[in-house]
Design an enzyme around this catalytic site. Structure first.
Site, PDB file in Angstrom:
ATOM      1  N   HIS A   1       0.826  -1.218   0.000  1.00 55.95           N
ATOM      2  CA  HIS A   1       0.000   0.000   0.000  1.00 55.95           C
ATOM      3  C   HIS A   1       0.859   1.268   0.000  1.00 55.95           C
ATOM      4  O   HIS A   1       0.686   2.116  -0.887  1.00 55.95           O
ATOM      5  CB  HIS A   1      -0.987  -0.025   1.171  1.00 55.95           C
ATOM      6  CG  HIS A   1      -1.702   1.270   1.379  1.00 55.95           C
ATOM      7  ND1 HIS A   1      -2.532   1.835   0.427  1.00 55.95           N
ATOM      8  CD2 HIS A   1      -1.695   2.130   2.425  1.00 55.95           C
ATOM      9  CE1 HIS A   1      -3.009   2.982   0.889  1.00 55.95           C
ATOM     10  NE2 HIS A   1      -2.512   3.181   2.099  1.00 55.95           N
TER      11      HIS A   1
ATOM     12  N   HIS B   1       3.473   7.150   5.375  1.00 56.79           N
ATOM     13  CA  HIS B   1       2.233   7.793   5.827  1.00 56.79           C
ATOM     14  C   HIS B   1       1.444   7.013   6.875  1.00 56.79           C
ATOM     15  O   HIS B   1       0.727   7.618   7.662  1.00 56.79           O
ATOM     16  CB  HIS B   1       1.339   8.166   4.638  1.00 56.79           C
ATOM     17  CG  HIS B   1       0.557   7.038   4.060  1.00 56.79           C
ATOM     18  ND1 HIS B   1       1.082   6.186   3.111  1.00 56.79           N
ATOM     19  CD2 HIS B   1      -0.705   6.622   4.298  1.00 56.79           C
ATOM     20  CE1 HIS B   1       0.160   5.299   2.783  1.00 56.79           C
ATOM     21  NE2 HIS B   1      -0.930   5.532   3.490  1.00 56.79           N
ATOM     22  N   ASP B   2       1.560   5.717   6.924  1.00 59.24           N
ATOM     23  CA  ASP B   2       0.809   4.933   7.916  1.00 59.24           C
ATOM     24  C   ASP B   2       1.664   4.432   9.074  1.00 59.24           C
ATOM     25  O   ASP B   2       1.161   3.737   9.955  1.00 59.24           O
ATOM     26  CB  ASP B   2       0.140   3.726   7.243  1.00 59.24           C
ATOM     27  CG  ASP B   2      -1.154   4.089   6.536  1.00 59.24           C
ATOM     28  OD1 ASP B   2      -1.794   5.093   6.912  1.00 59.24           O
ATOM     29  OD2 ASP B   2      -1.532   3.363   5.598  1.00 59.24           O
TER      30      ASP B   2
ATOM     31  N   GLU C   1       0.573   5.897  12.536  1.00 59.49           N
ATOM     32  CA  GLU C   1      -0.801   5.492  12.825  1.00 59.49           C
ATOM     33  C   GLU C   1      -0.927   3.990  13.100  1.00 59.49           C
ATOM     34  O   GLU C   1      -1.706   3.581  13.955  1.00 59.49           O
ATOM     35  CB  GLU C   1      -1.647   5.872  11.611  1.00 59.49           C
ATOM     36  CG  GLU C   1      -3.116   5.899  11.812  1.00 59.49           C
ATOM     37  CD  GLU C   1      -3.780   6.487  10.582  1.00 59.49           C
ATOM     38  OE1 GLU C   1      -4.596   5.773   9.987  1.00 59.49           O
ATOM     39  OE2 GLU C   1      -3.473   7.630  10.215  1.00 59.49           O
ATOM     40  N   ASP C   2      -0.177   3.181  12.369  1.00 57.44           N
ATOM     41  CA  ASP C   2      -0.408   1.733  12.389  1.00 57.44           C
ATOM     42  C   ASP C   2       0.740   0.889  12.941  1.00 57.44           C
ATOM     43  O   ASP C   2       0.660  -0.339  12.905  1.00 57.44           O
ATOM     44  CB  ASP C   2      -0.711   1.242  10.966  1.00 57.44           C
ATOM     45  CG  ASP C   2      -2.018   1.795  10.428  1.00 57.44           C
ATOM     46  OD1 ASP C   2      -2.866   2.232  11.223  1.00 57.44           O
ATOM     47  OD2 ASP C   2      -2.184   1.799   9.192  1.00 57.44           O
TER      48      ASP C   2
ATOM     49  N   ASP D   1      -3.380   8.196  -1.326  1.00 61.43           N
ATOM     50  CA  ASP D   1      -3.792   7.198  -0.335  1.00 61.43           C
ATOM     51  C   ASP D   1      -5.258   6.815  -0.552  1.00 61.43           C
ATOM     52  O   ASP D   1      -5.614   5.631  -0.563  1.00 61.43           O
ATOM     53  CB  ASP D   1      -3.562   7.780   1.062  1.00 61.43           C
ATOM     54  CG  ASP D   1      -3.947   6.844   2.191  1.00 61.43           C
ATOM     55  OD1 ASP D   1      -3.743   5.624   2.074  1.00 61.43           O
ATOM     56  OD2 ASP D   1      -4.440   7.357   3.215  1.00 61.43           O
TER      57      ASP D   1
END
Length: 175
Positions: free
Chosen positions: A40, A64-65, A68-69, A128
């Site tokens: 991704h 980017h994630d 957050e993840d 995204d």
């Protein structure tokens, strides 16, 4: 700075971001197709690469994630990639938590956050959204109803992002 040196710095930044994201996401899998999660961020970076961009935008797309993840922090990203990349990642990281309420409330908080983001962050967010929309539409038609509605609302605040990506995202969004 010489073009060759500048290109090497750009490639080093991208490679470092890819390595960091790959390590951070580890064994995570995509919810909708079971592939390694890193596909991704790579897809998002490639979408960003298709429009005018900076090396920092590509790095942010790859990262980017991560905050957050994964266990990665913005401080780690700032130390490894500099303040420009860290700032973009901060804009791309959801600010809501389950403490804030249900999904609708959380997504509205995140939408408001992105509304103030710079154009570069909005461009990465559009990439995204495009990649997620394609995956969700194909892999989870029931969730697509929820995600599609959220996507439409989010697109309302992403108008400063790249116009080509905005058009692609709008074309993917439900009527």
């Amino acid at each position: 700075m010489e073009a060759g040196v500048e290109r090497k710095i750009m490639i080093d930044l991208e490679n470092s971001a890819l390595q960091f994201a790959t390590r951070a996401h580890g064994e995570q899998k995509r919810k909708y197709d079971g592939r390694p999660y890193i596909v991704h961020p790579i897809a998002v970076a490639e979408i960003v690469r298709s429009v005018p961009h900076t090396p920092e935008m590509i790095a942010a797309a790859l990262l980017h994630d991560t905050v957050e993840d994964t266990d990665a922090t913005l401080l780690e990203i700032k130390e490894a990639f500099g303040p420009k990349v860290a700032t973009l990642v901060a804009w791309l990281t959801d600010i809501s938590t389950p403490f804030h309420g249900n999904r609708q409330v959380r997504k509205e908080l995140d939408r408001q956050h992105l509304a103030s983001a710079p154009a570069a962050a909005k461009t990465v967010k559009l990439a995204d959204l495009i990649d997620n929309a394609i995956a969700i539409k194909a892999g989870d038609p029931n969730f697509w109803k929820v995600f599609g509605a959220e996507m439409k609302r989010l697109l309302e605040v992403l108008g400063d992002g790249d116009e080509t990506l905005l058009a692609k995202a709008r074309a993917l969004a439900p009527e």
